[in-house]
Design a protein around this motif. Structure first.
Motif, PDB file in Angstrom:
ATOM      1  N   MET A  18       0.838  -1.205   0.000  1.00 59.56           N
ATOM      2  CA  MET A  18       0.000   0.000   0.000  1.00 59.56           C
ATOM      3  C   MET A  18       0.876   1.260   0.000  1.00 59.56           C
ATOM      4  O   MET A  18       0.608   2.219  -0.726  1.00 59.56           O
ATOM      5  CB  MET A  18      -0.905  -0.034   1.239  1.00 59.56           C
ATOM      6  CG  MET A  18      -1.701   1.216   1.507  1.00 59.56           C
ATOM      7  SD  MET A  18      -2.645   1.075   3.054  1.00 59.56           S
ATOM      8  CE  MET A  18      -1.398   1.595   4.247  1.00 59.56           C
ATOM      9  N   SER A  55      -2.760   1.118  -4.512  1.00 58.83           N
ATOM     10  CA  SER A  55      -2.581   1.283  -3.069  1.00 58.83           C
ATOM     11  C   SER A  55      -3.907   1.067  -2.343  1.00 58.83           C
ATOM     12  O   SER A  55      -3.960   0.393  -1.302  1.00 58.83           O
ATOM     13  CB  SER A  55      -2.047   2.696  -2.802  1.00 58.83           C
ATOM     14  OG  SER A  55      -1.969   2.952  -1.435  1.00 58.83           O
ATOM     15  N   TYR A  81      -6.078   9.094   4.998  1.00 60.24           N
ATOM     16  CA  TYR A  81      -4.892   9.220   4.133  1.00 60.24           C
ATOM     17  C   TYR A  81      -5.212   9.272   2.634  1.00 60.24           C
ATOM     18  O   TYR A  81      -4.681  10.137   1.941  1.00 60.24           O
ATOM     19  CB  TYR A  81      -3.882   8.113   4.445  1.00 60.24           C
ATOM     20  CG  TYR A  81      -3.343   8.182   5.851  1.00 60.24           C
ATOM     21  CD1 TYR A  81      -2.302   9.049   6.174  1.00 60.24           C
ATOM     22  CD2 TYR A  81      -3.884   7.415   6.868  1.00 60.24           C
ATOM     23  CE1 TYR A  81      -1.801   9.131   7.467  1.00 60.24           C
ATOM     24  CE2 TYR A  81      -3.390   7.483   8.165  1.00 60.24           C
ATOM     25  CZ  TYR A  81      -2.349   8.346   8.461  1.00 60.24           C
ATOM     26  OH  TYR A  81      -1.875   8.418   9.744  1.00 60.24           O
ATOM     27  N   LYS A 102      -1.836   7.462  15.324  1.00 62.74           N
ATOM     28  CA  LYS A 102      -0.662   7.143  16.150  1.00 62.74           C
ATOM     29  C   LYS A 102      -0.931   7.461  17.614  1.00 62.74           C
ATOM     30  O   LYS A 102      -0.700   6.625  18.483  1.00 62.74           O
ATOM     31  CB  LYS A 102       0.566   7.890  15.629  1.00 62.74           C
ATOM     32  CG  LYS A 102       1.001   7.411  14.254  1.00 62.74           C
ATOM     33  CD  LYS A 102       2.243   8.127  13.794  1.00 62.74           C
ATOM     34  CE  LYS A 102       2.871   7.427  12.605  1.00 62.74           C
ATOM     35  NZ  LYS A 102       2.030   7.500  11.387  1.00 62.74           N
TER      36      LYS A 102
HETATM   37  C1  RET Z   1       1.125   6.342  11.135  1.00 65.42           C
HETATM   38  C2  RET Z   1       0.843   6.285   9.754  1.00 65.42           C
HETATM   39  C3  RET Z   1      -0.208   5.610   9.192  1.00 65.42           C
HETATM   40  C4  RET Z   1      -1.197   4.834   9.993  1.00 65.42           C
HETATM   41  C5  RET Z   1      -0.322   5.704   7.763  1.00 65.42           C
HETATM   42  C6  RET Z   1      -1.255   5.125   7.011  1.00 65.42           C
HETATM   43  C7  RET Z   1      -1.300   5.365   5.617  1.00 65.42           C
HETATM   44  C8  RET Z   1      -2.277   4.935   4.760  1.00 65.42           C
HETATM   45  C9  RET Z   1      -3.422   4.101   5.221  1.00 65.42           C
HETATM   46  C10 RET Z   1      -2.160   5.334   3.379  1.00 65.42           C
HETATM   47  C11 RET Z   1      -2.984   4.955   2.387  1.00 65.42           C
HETATM   48  C12 RET Z   1      -2.971   5.359   0.968  1.00 65.42           C
HETATM   49  C13 RET Z   1      -4.009   4.879   0.189  1.00 65.42           C
HETATM   50  C14 RET Z   1      -5.034   3.922   0.716  1.00 65.42           C
HETATM   51  C15 RET Z   1      -4.202   5.281  -1.241  1.00 65.42           C
HETATM   52  C16 RET Z   1      -3.385   6.468  -1.646  1.00 65.42           C
HETATM   53  C17 RET Z   1      -1.986   6.383  -1.158  1.00 65.42           C
HETATM   54  C18 RET Z   1      -1.880   6.258   0.372  1.00 65.42           C
HETATM   55  C19 RET Z   1      -0.497   5.657   0.617  1.00 65.42           C
HETATM   56  C20 RET Z   1      -1.932   7.665   0.967  1.00 65.42           C
END
Ligand code: RET
Length: 242
Positions: free
Chosen positions: A120, A145, A190, A227
């Motif tokens: 992802m 993703s 996100y 977080k």
């Molecule tokens: C602490 C950071 C966290 C929990 C990050 C989570 C990130 C995501 C769930 C990102 C998701 C994405 C998609 C589902 C589509 C578009 C691209 C992303 C990577 C932003």
């Protein structure tokens, strides 16, 4: 130099986005201290969970300081952002596993989640950074993703992990339900940020919210929810069970 950038970031009215980086760094640091110190107040079997929560916010705090300075210097934050995520999201999967372990979740369940979340993030990075030299559009990378993201949400909410949680019942089932909501609502913040920040989506985000959304601010909100917010939920579960 860093000091000047710091002062620059403090120009709150002119740079609200910069301020959210500054606030984010402080909040992540405070949360880390809280999670680490709380390890003494819970049963031994919960200590690792709190340790992992603290490591997640600590890694984020360091990256937020770099992103704060990069943003203030008008530099791109994408690499810092994704290095942060590629370290902290697998740790969140470890956290999910630790919570559901009592219900019978296995290491292989954990590795499946880690694998899918890595996919992802790597596909999201290519869409956002343009490191693929435009081979695929951000929309296509985003869809790939998103598919990995939906697989994770499905696996936890409706797949094998749900069956384990249901069989266990009680507090574990309640913890599982809460985890599902974080995955479905918290993590969904996100892709909204991604759509606000990459070409080809503006129409969609306008349609949804009637205003131009700011990718960095949305990501910063997502990180605070997932977080710190999720860490606090783990903390309260640990205290309740101790
Ligand atoms: C602490 C950071 C966290 C929990 C990050 C989570 C990130 C995501 C769930 C990102 C998701 C994405 C998609 C589902 C589509 C578009 C691209 C992303 C990577 C932003």
């Amino acid at each position: 130099m860093n000091y000047l950038i710091f002062i620059e970031t403090m120009k709150v009215p002119e740079d609200g986005t910069g301020f959210t980086f500054w606030l984010g760094a402080m909040a992540m640091m405070a949360a880390s201290v809280f999670f680490f110190l709380s390890m003494n107040n819970v049963d031994a079997k919960w200590r690792t969970s709190l340790l992992v929560s603290g490591l997640i916010t600590f890694i984020a705090a360091v990256h937020y300081m770099y992103m704060r300075d990069a943003h203030a210097a008008n530099l791109n934050t994408t690499v810092f952002r994704y290095v942060d995520w590629i370290l902290t999201v697998p740790l969140m999967c470890v956290e999910f596993y630790l919570i559901l372990k009592v219900a019978g979740a296995t290491k292989s369940d954990m590795w499946k989640l880690i694998g899918a979340s890595t996919l992802m993030l790597v596909t999201g990075f290519f869409g956002e950074s343009g490191w693929d030299n435009g081979a695929l559009s951000p929309a296509v990378w985003g869809a790939l993703s998103g598919a990995a993201y939906f697989w994770i949400a499905y696996e936890v909410w409706l797949g094998s992990l749900r069956k384990l949680a249901e069989a266990a019942g009680g507090n574990v089932l309640a913890a599982h339900k809460m985890l599902c909501w974080f995955l479905l609502v918290g993590w969904a913040i996100y892709p909204v940020g991604y759509m606000a920040g990459t070409d080809g989506w503006y129409g969609a985000t306008d349609l949804l919210f009637g205003m131009k959304l700011n990718m960095e601010v949305i990501y910063n909100i997502g990180d605070a929810v997932n977080k710190i917010g999720f860490g606090l939920v783990v903390y309260s579960l640990a205290v309740k069970e101790s």
